[in-house]
Write an enzyme that holds these catalytic residues in place. Structure first.
Site, PDB file in Angstrom:
ATOM      1  N   GLU A  71       0.841  -1.197   0.000  1.00  0.00           N
ATOM      2  CA  GLU A  71       0.000   0.000   0.000  1.00  0.00           C
ATOM      3  C   GLU A  71       0.874   1.244   0.000  1.00  0.00           C
ATOM      4  O   GLU A  71       1.943   1.240   0.620  1.00  0.00           O
ATOM      5  CB  GLU A  71      -0.918   0.013   1.221  1.00  0.00           C
ATOM      6  CG  GLU A  71      -1.937  -1.119   1.242  1.00  0.00           C
ATOM      7  CD  GLU A  71      -2.874  -1.036   2.461  1.00  0.00           C
ATOM      8  OE1 GLU A  71      -2.741  -0.073   3.256  1.00  0.00           O
ATOM      9  OE2 GLU A  71      -3.715  -1.922   2.612  1.00  0.00           O
TER      10      GLU A  71
ATOM     11  N   HIS B  74      -8.206   0.950   1.944  1.00  0.00           N
ATOM     12  CA  HIS B  74      -7.889   0.925   3.371  1.00  0.00           C
ATOM     13  C   HIS B  74      -8.698   1.983   4.130  1.00  0.00           C
ATOM     14  O   HIS B  74      -8.149   2.883   4.772  1.00  0.00           O
ATOM     15  CB  HIS B  74      -6.390   1.150   3.593  1.00  0.00           C
ATOM     16  CG  HIS B  74      -5.906   0.558   4.899  1.00  0.00           C
ATOM     17  ND1 HIS B  74      -4.646   0.059   5.069  1.00  0.00           N
ATOM     18  CD2 HIS B  74      -6.520   0.403   6.094  1.00  0.00           C
ATOM     19  CE1 HIS B  74      -4.490  -0.380   6.305  1.00  0.00           C
ATOM     20  NE2 HIS B  74      -5.624  -0.187   6.948  1.00  0.00           N
TER      21      HIS B  74
END
Length: 531
Positions: free
Chosen positions: A261, A279
């Protein structure tokens, strides 16, 4: 005195910032910009991060004054906790701040996948009215398998129970009785995979859980299962999951976290029966507010030298009972007095909690006593974090004793131990009255009652008339004022101990003069600096 400096490296709620600016100098920096972060750490006492700022060994080395790293969230993947612990730096997070938001997001993903809501929305917005194309499934009377029955897993279980689902869970660290209280049946992983219509993951990312659902495990799931991961990226093999979805083995998935990420590429992104979000588990106004306030409070506690319940690298982590908290400062003071008696670190030390105090978890009092014990022994700052490491490095055997037996006081705390030459020492104290005033009640077996002021003098001698006056005269001539003095003795004419609370430290030459003029057996000065 200059105010402590708090560096905010990522966005923090306004409420959290307001709480910090009242007492600290608050600076900001873009924590993701390494070239800006490293020099900004040079003189800070605390740094607050989220997920984009990496606090590793290099960053810690650049911050010689650093006392606390605070993560405004739950995960600590971006903080080198062992390195921080070795430097005595406290690491705190906000473990309760986003649990409701994360649980609700997992439920939202599950409903989106089960009823194919995002795809249907996109289709309708694209000019199509095709009801039959987006037929979904009900949750009622299905089996939900929960991987990880921690705080968030429990919240998810409670919410899925309201849908009328049968609940299974895999968590080797939860007792079956506890799960049963929640209406959840604990099962082995293979059973959960084989029987669950829905699998929701709520585990931390570590060596045990990384890749927990890979190709082999996904081959064993119940056909058509729906899988949700709103916990940590890497727990599910994304390529294997994509293959299982394409093959029809997995009916759909809701994924909020990814192995790398941020990312805009994943084999899951092109599949219509997979719902993905960037997220967002903690991305609610309420969670951000809670996280900001939680870490701001923790930073305030840490910089004041107090115990921080949310410290992840303190051996006695967790909330401290209100009945125990007032004893923290006393325990630290007793540790410092013990060091003064032993004139250095002991070979072994025991921290004893007696009376009503023993009914609570008193592990933190052992840490506080060690913090005081080593504060006058080592050059580095001693904290709740590194005190146990200092004891281990110096070969000091540490024992904690808790017993409800206490004949003289409702609660009493004792630090006792032996020097390397076998000489024993002890010091005890308690809290007295409604205001819980700290008093030292025993020193090396002598009963006294003296407040642990900033400056103490401890003198042992042969009991006889005139000693008190002689010591008072010497201190008066040296300009040292006596706030309180207590004499303890075993019997008249035997050895006595005088404990004096003073307004200033006794100079070494004055202490030597006292020892000479009264023929003292020992004469020691102890300065306390708790916090």
């Amino acid at each position: 005195m200059p105010r402590p400096i708090v560096l905010v490296a990522e966005e923090l709620s306004q409420a959290g910032l307001d709480l910090l600016t009242a007492d600290f100098e608050v600076r900001t920096v873009d924590g993701a910009d390494r070239s800006a972060l490293i020099p900004a750490l040079a003189d800070v006492d605390a740094v607050i991060v989220r997920s984009a700022t990496k606090i590793d060994a290099e960053a810690l080395s650049a911050a010689p004054n650093l006392r606390v790293v605070a993560r405004a969230g739950v995960g600590l993947d971006n903080v080198d906790v062992p390195a921080a612990t070795g430097r005595g730096v406290m690491v705190v997070n906000a473990p309760q701040s986003n649990i409701v938001s994360a649980a609700e997001h997992a439920i939202g993903l599950l409903l989106s996948v089960a009823r194919r809501i995002p795809a249907a929305d996109a289709s309708l917005r694209g000019g199509e009215w095709k009801r039959s194309k987006w037929t979904g499934v009900e949750l009622f009377d299905k089996t939900a398998g929960i991987l990880g029955l921690g705080r968030i897993g429990v919240l998810v279980a409670q919410r899925l129970s309201a849908f009328g689902m049968r609940l299974l869970a895999y968590d080797p660290y939860v007792q079956a009785a506890r799960a049963g209280q929640l209406g959840v049946t604990l099962v082995p992983l293979d059973t959960l995979l084989a029987e669950s219509d829905v699998i929701s993951i709520h585990l931390p990312r570590n060596q045990e859980t990384l890749g927990l659902l890979g190709e082999k495990e996904l081959a064993r799931v119940k056909p058509g299962v729906l899988i949700v991961n709103a916990a940590r990226g890497g727990l599910v093999d994304e390529a294997a999951l994509a293959a299982a979805v394409r093959a029809g083995r997995v009916g759909g998935a809701g994924i909020d976290v990814f192995a790398a990420e941020p990312t805009t590429e994943s084999p899951l992104f092109g599949l219509p029966n997979v719902v993905v979000t960037p997220h967002l588990g903690a991305s609610t106004i309420e969670a951000q507010e809670k996280a900001g306030l939680a870490v701001a409070r923790s930073v305030r506690l840490a910089l004041s030298g107090d115990f921080v319940p949310d410290a992840v690298n303190v051996q006695a982590g967790g909330a401290v009972a209100e009945q125990v908290r007032p004893f923290l400062v006393l325990a630290e003071a007793l540790g410092q007095v013990f060091t003064g008696l032993a004139e250095g670190a002991p070979a072994a030390v025991t921290v004893e909690a007696r009376g009503e105090l023993a009914a609570f978890d008193v592990g933190v009092l052992q840490l506080a006593a060690l913090k005081g014990l080593f504060s006058g022994v080592v050059e580095a700052a001693v904290t709740y974090v590194n005190a146990p490491l200092l004891a281990k490095e110096r070969g000091v055997e540490v024992t904690l004793v808790a017993t409800e037996e206490s004949p003289d006081f409702r609660s009493v705390l004792t630090v006792r131990g032996v020097r390397a030459d076998g000489t024993p020492h002890s010091v005890s104290g308690t809290l007295i009255g409604r205001r819980q005033v700290a008093k030292i009640t025993e020193i090396d077996g002598y009963e006294v009652e003296v407040r642990p002021e900033a400056h103490l003098a401890l003198v042992t001698y042969e009991d006889r008339p005139g000693i008190v006056g002689t010591i008072g005269a010497i201190l008066g001539n040296a300009g040292v004022n006596i706030a309180n003095a207590q004499v303890g003795r075993m019997f008249a004419g035997g050895e006595a101990l005088m404990a004096l609370s003073l307004d200033s430290a006794v100079p070494a030459d004055v202490l030597g003069q006292i020892a000479r003029e009264i023929g003292a057996h020992t004469a020691r000065s102890v300065s306390l600096a708790t916090g």
